[in-house]
Design an enzyme around this catalytic site. Sequence first.
Site, PDB file in Angstrom:
ATOM      1  N   TYR A 210       0.822  -1.211   0.000  1.00 21.79           N
ATOM      2  CA  TYR A 210       0.000   0.000   0.000  1.00 21.79           C
ATOM      3  C   TYR A 210       0.861   1.268   0.000  1.00 21.79           C
ATOM      4  CZ  TYR A 210      -4.657  -2.074   0.472  1.00 21.79           C
ATOM      5  OH  TYR A 210      -5.838  -2.721   0.246  1.00 21.79           O
ATOM      6  N   GLU A 217       2.172   6.268  -7.140  1.00 26.18           N
ATOM      7  CA  GLU A 217       1.116   7.048  -7.769  1.00 26.18           C
ATOM      8  C   GLU A 217       1.332   8.553  -7.559  1.00 26.18           C
ATOM      9  OE1 GLU A 217      -2.557   5.502  -6.247  1.00 26.18           O
ATOM     10  OE2 GLU A 217      -1.963   3.443  -6.702  1.00 26.18           O
TER      11      GLU A 217
END
Length: 288
Positions: A210, A217
Amino acid sequence: MGRLTEAVAAGGGASEARSAGSPPAPLPLSSTSPGCAAAMASSEEDGTNGGASEASEEREAVGKRRRLGLLATVWLTFYNIAMTAGWLVLAIAMVRFYMEKGTHKGLYKSIQKTLKFFQTFALLEIVHCLIGIVPTSVLVAGVQVSSRIFMVWLVTHSIKPIQNEESVVLFLVAWTVTEITRYSFYTFSLLDHLPYFIKWARYNFFIILYPVGVAGELLTIYAALPYVKKTGMFSIRLPNKYNVSFDYYYFLLITMASYIPLFPQLYFHMLRQRRKVLHGEVIVEKDD
């Protein structure tokens, strides 16, 4: 962004609610079900064949629901196997490219068709929720899938100068390992034969994946900002006949800022789910 929204849909054990997960359990065929009881009462009251006819119709309706459950399970099993295989193909292609070229440059271009196909194919997960074969919020599934498609089509695909950024490799690796683990988890759950390692991986790999995915991103969007500001891509300037304006540059800034409140909340939610599933802890969610 995909890492942020995926945590919302995570539930406990093999029955966790997710748009690729298990369908609702079919209703059992039982004479004690409300429909059958009503039909039996009708038969006793009027002493005609009408009650028997109603009971027959009820049995037929329950049978249809059972068949729908079976068809849904077959389809979802096929879907999850296909998605697992697709992301495995993507992983193998990434490893082979790096072993042959020794660099990450050109990696995205070499695997982009496979990535776009399987990530876009995930739109079916919204359909699964809409038609009711998966008991998950359409909103949750929609946000999750659309956020991934946003990163693939509206950022990485559309802004070619950033495709060789190391941050792209970060989220590609995180996505790939996550999706292989997740879809294999759903596949084995649907087959009612979930190996402990798959379950363990599902609730442990995210601890590292995560943050890595989110970092990739964010860094990719950040790298896109100068190009977007210079070209004005996807922006709508005034004046125009619709009298509306939109600035894609500021939209990306807002998107990046949204990670600040969302990521910690959803990450700790997944940690609570991990304790509940792997260690059997009873987690009491507090209302805000």
